[in-house]
Scaffold this motif. Structure first.
Motif, PDB file in Angstrom:
ATOM      1  N   ASP A 193     114.681  33.653  60.579  1.00 34.19           N
ATOM      2  CA  ASP A 193     113.708  34.733  60.590  1.00 34.19           C
ATOM      3  C   ASP A 193     113.183  35.718  62.001  1.00 34.19           C
ATOM      4  N   ASN A 194     113.917  34.676  62.825  1.00 34.21           N
ATOM      5  CA  ASN A 194     113.132  35.414  64.091  1.00 34.21           C
ATOM      6  C   ASN A 194     115.221  36.602  64.448  1.00 34.21           C
ATOM      7  N   TRP A 195     115.850  35.955  64.320  1.00 31.23           N
ATOM      8  CA  TRP A 195     117.475  36.736  64.380  1.00 31.23           C
ATOM      9  C   TRP A 195     116.732  38.373  63.585  1.00 31.23           C
ATOM     10  N   PHE A 196     116.908  38.299  62.118  1.00 36.63           N
ATOM     11  CA  PHE A 196     116.965  39.663  61.241  1.00 36.63           C
ATOM     12  C   PHE A 196     115.761  40.459  61.433  1.00 36.63           C
ATOM     13  N   HIS A 197     115.533  40.571  62.580  1.00 36.30           N
ATOM     14  CA  HIS A 197     114.131  41.858  62.350  1.00 36.30           C
ATOM     15  C   HIS A 197     114.566  43.344  63.708  1.00 36.30           C
ATOM     16  N   ASN A 242     118.181  45.690  63.425  1.00 32.71           N
ATOM     17  CA  ASN A 242     119.382  46.385  62.467  1.00 32.71           C
ATOM     18  C   ASN A 242     120.914  46.093  63.574  1.00 32.71           C
ATOM     19  N   ASP A 243     120.500  45.859  65.081  1.00 34.65           N
ATOM     20  CA  ASP A 243     121.685  45.791  65.503  1.00 34.65           C
ATOM     21  C   ASP A 243     122.490  44.509  65.667  1.00 34.65           C
ATOM     22  N   VAL A 244     121.114  43.367  65.152  1.00 37.90           N
ATOM     23  CA  VAL A 244     121.305  41.754  64.967  1.00 37.90           C
ATOM     24  C   VAL A 244     122.464  41.313  63.932  1.00 37.90           C
ATOM     25  N   ARG A 261     121.079  42.283  52.303  1.00 37.03           N
ATOM     26  CA  ARG A 261     121.261  43.136  51.338  1.00 37.03           C
ATOM     27  C   ARG A 261     122.468  44.215  52.806  1.00 37.03           C
ATOM     28  N   LYS A 262     121.673  44.443  53.465  1.00 37.97           N
ATOM     29  CA  LYS A 262     122.476  45.482  54.952  1.00 37.97           C
ATOM     30  C   LYS A 262     123.678  44.346  55.265  1.00 37.97           C
ATOM     31  N   PHE A 263     123.216  42.933  55.310  1.00 34.00           N
ATOM     32  CA  PHE A 263     124.300  42.704  55.926  1.00 34.00           C
ATOM     33  C   PHE A 263     125.822  41.527  55.115  1.00 34.00           C
ATOM     34  N   CYS A 264     125.564  42.031  53.475  1.00 29.52           N
ATOM     35  CA  CYS A 264     126.435  41.996  52.222  1.00 29.52           C
ATOM     36  C   CYS A 264     127.541  43.240  52.636  1.00 29.52           C
ATOM     37  N   THR A 265     126.430  44.000  52.026  1.00 33.40           N
ATOM     38  CA  THR A 265     127.167  45.863  51.958  1.00 33.40           C
ATOM     39  C   THR A 265     127.765  45.642  53.540  1.00 33.40           C
ATOM     40  N   ALA A 266     127.628  45.528  54.781  1.00 30.48           N
ATOM     41  CA  ALA A 266     128.600  45.475  56.112  1.00 30.48           C
ATOM     42  C   ALA A 266     129.679  44.953  55.426  1.00 30.48           C
TER      43      ALA A 266
END
Length: 527
Positions: free
Chosen positions: A161-165, A167-169, A203-208
């Motif tokens: 929750d703290n990590w995924f806020h 886009n660079d992470v 979705r951003k992670f999976c798409t990448a």
């Protein structure tokens, strides 16, 4: 075998995303695969030849005298390695497994946290407990040489929750796992801790990940994980939102499957999960979008940590375990079994002795028994291994998987066909869906091919019935051939006879049936 670099990148900018050696193509459909989930530390250390094989007919032979030592061993690293897995590929392939699902090899955890934490200290190197980067690549290359695939676990982080806020992470984590794909040539990722991550960030992670995989010609890279939705319909919608391939079907199905296979509930309670009267059932029928689970290494779907075989006293337990997996192998979806199931492991919290450890602690250790023995073997043993290719459960799972994996119409019908629950009649009763503890039948059909499965869900008594089959696929005077019978000899289980048939009877109401009789916990497959 591809050679990979020994030195670990010290920062993300140093990661090289060029594939090392060949790139093994993705399967056409993951419905054609049979997944085997294993805990790396608990599977094999490649030293089984220094230990005796466990004797399932003499359960006391290897039981430990020092239970406190055995319990303590379960909270520590036990000794399984990547090389150990590689040494057991023949064992797995004989079982019918086509895909290995391995928990993260790059985790570094303290001993007491070994199976009780999601904290990752190092993303870019292999945990030395398990081997080297070259060991991982060698394992995956060896699997690919056998036309087997390998899926690796990915843990976002329990503080996601703290990590995924930012886009660079997300981009940084995506690059980490793009790097592992390039280095290892793995074929898919199972993504853990999704409940901590929003659908947008997922979705951003999976798409990448998917875009990178497709760029190197892995066009059907598997991305899957648990979605703890209140309904499977919501979970399936999340598949699209997160750009997933499939979802691990753990919300309800494992418990319903276990209860059905043990004859504890009305069969419709399980088969209604595949009903096309609701969205979740429609998706399950298609089979592409769900991974079927019986047990796994978290057992989050059970009130207590326990395997399917735990606390059982049925006389035909080995057959019952095999046929719970047999249901998975003969229903729509991507079947996945948990290591040790094929040896009828019974790990459960009941092994905990509160006179030795007075509080509830690391109870999941008991569902992570060591296959290779060591100090924390299954069934409260030590120094014996469990890779028994003659075990009654192993033999029966292998026999059913052989049918499912075949390249003929029968195998394809099992993997991609449409499911139908069949009506039965016994003692001249009206045809209906049978009740709890009775003989249950279902079919997988694909165009002009029907494969019929019949299971005696009664663990104590024989059952027989007239079983409905497709009238048009089985004309008057036709027969169906037994492809599998659980009471066959070991020799027949390995090399099925081709001359055991049953006549199809046609009735005045245009119903077609076959007569099937089975022993307790017995199963048959016909076509």
């Amino acid at each position: 075998m591809a050679k990979v670099e020994e030195l670990t990148p010290q920062q993300l900018s140093e990661t090289d995303l060029k594939p090392r050696g060949r790139v093994y193509p993705s399967p056409i459909s993951w419905r054609d695969q049979f997944l085997y989930q294993l805990v790396l530390d608990r599977f094999s250390d490649d030293n089984e030849n220094q230990r005796e094989l466990f004797d399932h007919t003499n359960l006391a032979k290897f039981q430990v005298k020092d239970k406190a030592g055995w319990m303590a061993a379960g909270t520590k690293f036990v000794g399984g390695t990547l090389r150990g897995i590689k040494s057991k590929l023949d064992y797995l392939q004989r079982l019918g497994v086509t895909t290995l699902w391995i928990n993260p090899p790059w985790q570094q955890r303290s001993e007491l946290e070994a199976y009780h934490s999601d904290r990752i200290q190092e993303f870019l190197d292999i945990d030395p407990h398990f081997g080297t980067r070259q060991d991982l690549r060698d394992l995956i290359d060896a699997a690919h040489d056998r036309r087997m695939y390998v899926i690796l676990d990915v843990i976002y982080n329990q503080n996601a929750d703290n990590w995924f806020h930012r886009n660079d992470v997300i981009a940084a984590l995506a690059r980490v796992y793009q790097y592992w794909i390039a280095l290892s040539d793995c074929d898919g990722l199972r993504i853990d801790s999704l409940k901590h991550v929003s659908p947008e960030d997922s979705r951003k992670f999976c798409t990448a990940i998917r875009e990178y995989a497709e760029s190197i010609d892995k066009d059907n890279f598997l991305l899957t994980g648990e979605i703890t939705s209140g309904s499977m319909a919501g979970a399936y919608i999340d598949i699209i939102a997160r750009n997933f391939s499939a979802v691990l079907d753990i919300a309800q199905t494992p418990n319903e499957l276990a209860a059905f296979a043990k004859g504890l509930v009305h069969p419709k309670q399980f088969f209604d999960l595949y009903s096309e009267n609701n969205l979740a059932g429609e998706y399950r029928q298609i089979g592409t979008y769900h991974v079927s689970i019986l047990d796994d290494y978290e057992m989050s779907f059970r009130t207590n940590k326990q395997r399917f075989a735990a606390y059982s006293n049925v006389p035909h337990l080995y057959e019952q375990v095999a046929h719970a997996v047999g249901v998975q192998l003969t229903m729509p979806g991507i079947p996945a079994i948990y290591y040790g199931t094929e040896q009828a492991f019974d790990g459960n919290e009941g092994y905990h002795d509160y006179s030795i450890e007075g509080r509830k602690f690391a109870e999941d250790r008991y569902i992570k028994e060591a296959m290779f023995g060591g100090a924390f073997g299954a069934f409260q043993t030590a120094d014996c291994h469990f890779f028994d290719i003659d075990h009654p459960t192993y033999l029966r799972i292998a026999a059913i998987a052989r049918i499912r994996n075949s390249h003929d119409k029968i195998g394809k019908a099992l993997r991609r066909g449409h499911h139908y629950l069949r009506e039965t009649s016994f003692f001249n009763s009206p045809f209906s869906i049978p009740g709890q503890g009775e003989l249950v039948a279902w079919s997988q059909t694909l165009f002009d091919t029907e494969v019929l499965m019949v299971l005696n869900t009664n663990g104590l008594e024989n059952r027989g019935a007239e079983v409905t089959v497709d009238t048009y696929m089985h004309p008057q005077d036709s027969t169906m051939t037994f492809l599998y019978k659980s009471d066959w000899s070991d020799s027949y289980l390995r090399h099925p006879p081709r001359d055991q048939t049953v006549a199809v009877q046609h009735h005045n109401d245009r119903r077609a049936t076959v007569r099937i009789d089975l022993p307790p916990s017995g199963m048959a497959i016909l076509a």
